[in-house]
Design a protein around this motif. Sequence first.
Motif, PDB file in Angstrom:
ATOM      1  N   ARG A  96       0.837  -1.210   0.000  1.00 61.80           N
ATOM      2  CA  ARG A  96       0.000   0.000   0.000  1.00 61.80           C
ATOM      3  C   ARG A  96       0.863   1.248   0.000  1.00 61.80           C
ATOM      4  NH1 ARG A  96      -3.445  -2.755   3.446  1.00 61.80           N
ATOM      5  NH2 ARG A  96      -2.330  -1.990   5.258  1.00 61.80           N
ATOM      6  N   MET A  97       1.916   1.227   0.816  1.00 60.98           N
ATOM      7  CA  MET A  97       2.803   2.377   0.913  1.00 60.98           C
ATOM      8  C   MET A  97       3.512   2.624  -0.424  1.00 60.98           C
ATOM      9  SD  MET A  97       5.891   3.109   3.595  1.00 60.98           S
ATOM     10  CE  MET A  97       6.931   1.847   2.919  1.00 60.98           C
ATOM     11  N   ARG A  98       4.006   1.566  -1.069  1.00 58.27           N
ATOM     12  CA  ARG A  98       4.671   1.710  -2.359  1.00 58.27           C
ATOM     13  C   ARG A  98       3.705   2.229  -3.427  1.00 58.27           C
ATOM     14  NH1 ARG A  98       8.470  -3.679  -2.776  1.00 58.27           N
ATOM     15  NH2 ARG A  98       9.972  -3.007  -1.217  1.00 58.27           N
ATOM     16  N   ARG A  99       2.473   1.692  -3.421  1.00 60.31           N
ATOM     17  CA  ARG A  99       1.461   2.128  -4.382  1.00 60.31           C
ATOM     18  C   ARG A  99       1.154   3.618  -4.181  1.00 60.31           C
ATOM     19  NH1 ARG A  99      -1.828  -2.237  -4.246  1.00 60.31           N
ATOM     20  NH2 ARG A  99      -2.598  -1.583  -2.237  1.00 60.31           N
ATOM     21  N   GLU A 100       1.035   4.030  -2.925  1.00 60.92           N
ATOM     22  CA  GLU A 100       0.764   5.439  -2.626  1.00 60.92           C
ATOM     23  C   GLU A 100       1.942   6.319  -3.046  1.00 60.92           C
ATOM     24  OE1 GLU A 100      -0.095   8.212   1.256  1.00 60.92           O
ATOM     25  OE2 GLU A 100      -0.921   6.178   1.230  1.00 60.92           O
ATOM     26  N   MET A 101       3.162   5.841  -2.825  1.00 55.80           N
ATOM     27  CA  MET A 101       4.341   6.612  -3.223  1.00 55.80           C
ATOM     28  C   MET A 101       4.395   6.760  -4.746  1.00 55.80           C
ATOM     29  SD  MET A 101       7.225   5.224  -0.554  1.00 55.80           S
ATOM     30  CE  MET A 101       8.567   6.001  -1.404  1.00 55.80           C
ATOM     31  N   ARG A 102       4.092   5.683  -5.484  1.00 57.30           N
ATOM     32  CA  ARG A 102       4.070   5.768  -6.948  1.00 57.30           C
ATOM     33  C   ARG A 102       3.001   6.752  -7.404  1.00 57.30           C
ATOM     34  NH1 ARG A 102       4.862   0.038  -6.839  1.00 57.30           N
ATOM     35  NH2 ARG A 102       2.633  -0.265  -7.088  1.00 57.30           N
ATOM     36  N   TRP A 103       1.830   6.742  -6.752  1.00 56.38           N
ATOM     37  CA  TRP A 103       0.760   7.661  -7.108  1.00 56.38           C
ATOM     38  C   TRP A 103       1.201   9.110  -6.879  1.00 56.38           C
ATOM     39  CZ3 TRP A 103      -2.303  11.216  -4.480  1.00 56.38           C
ATOM     40  CH2 TRP A 103      -3.392  11.697  -5.199  1.00 56.38           C
ATOM     41  N   ARG A 104       1.845   9.349  -5.720  1.00 54.58           N
ATOM     42  CA  ARG A 104       2.314  10.709  -5.413  1.00 54.58           C
ATOM     43  C   ARG A 104       3.358  11.170  -6.425  1.00 54.58           C
ATOM     44  NH1 ARG A 104       2.850  10.862   1.181  1.00 54.58           N
ATOM     45  NH2 ARG A 104       0.616  10.803   1.587  1.00 54.58           N
TER      46      ARG A 104
ATOM     47  N   GLN B 252       1.681  12.128  -9.594  1.00 50.88           N
ATOM     48  CA  GLN B 252       1.038  13.438  -9.449  1.00 50.88           C
ATOM     49  C   GLN B 252       2.066  14.557  -9.539  1.00 50.88           C
ATOM     50  OE1 GLN B 252      -2.301  14.086  -9.324  1.00 50.88           O
ATOM     51  NE2 GLN B 252      -2.390  11.923  -9.822  1.00 50.88           N
ATOM     52  N   GLN B 253       3.232  14.363  -8.921  1.00 49.06           N
ATOM     53  CA  GLN B 253       4.292  15.369  -8.988  1.00 49.06           C
ATOM     54  C   GLN B 253       4.784  15.536 -10.423  1.00 49.06           C
ATOM     55  OE1 GLN B 253       7.116  13.873  -6.158  1.00 49.06           O
ATOM     56  NE2 GLN B 253       6.208  14.986  -4.441  1.00 49.06           N
ATOM     57  N   HIS B 254       4.961  14.406 -11.139  1.00 49.71           N
ATOM     58  CA  HIS B 254       5.409  14.482 -12.531  1.00 49.71           C
ATOM     59  C   HIS B 254       4.368  15.191 -13.391  1.00 49.71           C
ATOM     60  CE1 HIS B 254       8.141  10.925 -11.547  1.00 49.71           C
ATOM     61  NE2 HIS B 254       8.919  11.956 -11.763  1.00 49.71           N
ATOM     62  N   LEU B 255       3.107  14.935 -13.120  1.00 45.62           N
ATOM     63  CA  LEU B 255       2.037  15.598 -13.860  1.00 45.62           C
ATOM     64  C   LEU B 255       2.060  17.108 -13.611  1.00 45.62           C
ATOM     65  CD1 LEU B 255      -0.426  15.271 -15.684  1.00 45.62           C
ATOM     66  CD2 LEU B 255      -1.797  14.938 -13.626  1.00 45.62           C
ATOM     67  N   GLN B 256       2.256  17.508 -12.356  1.00 46.55           N
ATOM     68  CA  GLN B 256       2.329  18.939 -12.040  1.00 46.55           C
ATOM     69  C   GLN B 256       3.526  19.592 -12.733  1.00 46.55           C
ATOM     70  OE1 GLN B 256       2.412  19.083  -7.775  1.00 46.55           O
ATOM     71  NE2 GLN B 256       0.187  18.921  -7.580  1.00 46.55           N
ATOM     72  N   ILE B 257       4.667  18.921 -12.733  1.00 47.07           N
ATOM     73  CA  ILE B 257       5.860  19.453 -13.396  1.00 47.07           C
ATOM     74  C   ILE B 257       5.591  19.602 -14.887  1.00 47.07           C
ATOM     75  CG2 ILE B 257       8.248  18.923 -14.065  1.00 47.07           C
ATOM     76  CD1 ILE B 257       8.532  17.624 -11.256  1.00 47.07           C
ATOM     77  N   TYR B 258       4.973  18.569 -15.485  1.00 41.42           N
ATOM     78  CA  TYR B 258       4.650  18.617 -16.909  1.00 41.42           C
ATOM     79  C   TYR B 258       3.730  19.796 -17.216  1.00 41.42           C
ATOM     80  CZ  TYR B 258       2.196  17.573 -21.217  1.00 41.42           C
ATOM     81  OH  TYR B 258       1.622  17.668 -22.451  1.00 41.42           O
ATOM     82  N   GLU B 259       2.693  19.985 -16.399  1.00 41.68           N
ATOM     83  CA  GLU B 259       1.749  21.080 -16.635  1.00 41.68           C
ATOM     84  C   GLU B 259       2.423  22.439 -16.495  1.00 41.68           C
ATOM     85  OE1 GLU B 259      -1.374  20.169 -13.889  1.00 41.68           O
ATOM     86  OE2 GLU B 259      -2.390  18.835 -15.303  1.00 41.68           O
ATOM     87  N   ARG B 260       3.306  22.581 -15.518  1.00 41.55           N
ATOM     88  CA  ARG B 260       4.023  23.846 -15.348  1.00 41.55           C
ATOM     89  C   ARG B 260       4.930  24.128 -16.537  1.00 41.55           C
ATOM     90  NH1 ARG B 260       5.572  22.841  -9.084  1.00 41.55           N
ATOM     91  NH2 ARG B 260       3.541  23.332  -8.199  1.00 41.55           N
ATOM     92  N   LEU B 261       5.637  23.091 -17.009  1.00 43.72           N
ATOM     93  CA  LEU B 261       6.499  23.271 -18.179  1.00 43.72           C
ATOM     94  C   LEU B 261       5.677  23.628 -19.412  1.00 43.72           C
ATOM     95  CD1 LEU B 261       9.076  20.361 -17.781  1.00 43.72           C
ATOM     96  CD2 LEU B 261       9.543  22.803 -17.706  1.00 43.72           C
ATOM     97  N   ARG B 262       4.545  22.942 -19.591  1.00 45.53           N
ATOM     98  CA  ARG B 262       3.679  23.223 -20.731  1.00 45.53           C
ATOM     99  C   ARG B 262       3.188  24.674 -20.681  1.00 45.53           C
ATOM    100  NH1 ARG B 262      -1.546  20.408 -20.135  1.00 45.53           N
ATOM    101  NH2 ARG B 262      -1.902  22.276 -18.950  1.00 45.53           N
TER     102      ARG B 262
END
Length: 173
Positions: A80-88, A91-101
């Motif tokens: 569960r912890m690993r799954r949550e870390m991958r999800w986080r 989400q961080q990569h998505l935010q970085i992508y959106e900021r760069l875009r």
Amino acid sequence: MEKPIVRFYTKSKMPRLRWATDLHQYFVYVVNRLGGERKATPKKIVQAMGVKSLTLSHVKSHLQMYRNKKRRDSVQAERRMRREMRWRQSQQHLQIYERLRDAIEFMQNQRRLSDNKEKTIEFLKPSNKAMEVVHADDGFVAAGDGANVLLNSTGVLKGEEKLSLGLTLGLNY
């Protein structure tokens, strides 16, 4: 051919023990007091619990099941912890992508504005070239430098050209 050796099931002579909730809670308390499920031994548990109907075999099997359950729970918690870390992370990569875009889009818009400003300045510079004005049904057409501009009877730009030139120059209508 040799016959394989098969161990047959032999039913225990001891009656099966039903671990009631309070008995199990007392078992867990004793196990924790003895240092946890890895340090506690069945013999020490039986001695510490002091329940007369409780045998060593009862405690052995219950301790084994308890250890297996704890191990399963810890593995599930880790998953569960690993799954949550991958999800986080996603989400961080998505935010970085959106900021760069957004930054790239901003830069492209700035470049377009700069190009339009240069074209507007070039358009507004006085030219020595002659401009030909021809009468049309709905106004005049001014032609020069390869561009045709529709003018009304007073010589003012008509329609979209007027609006786009106004926007380019920053005029309010």
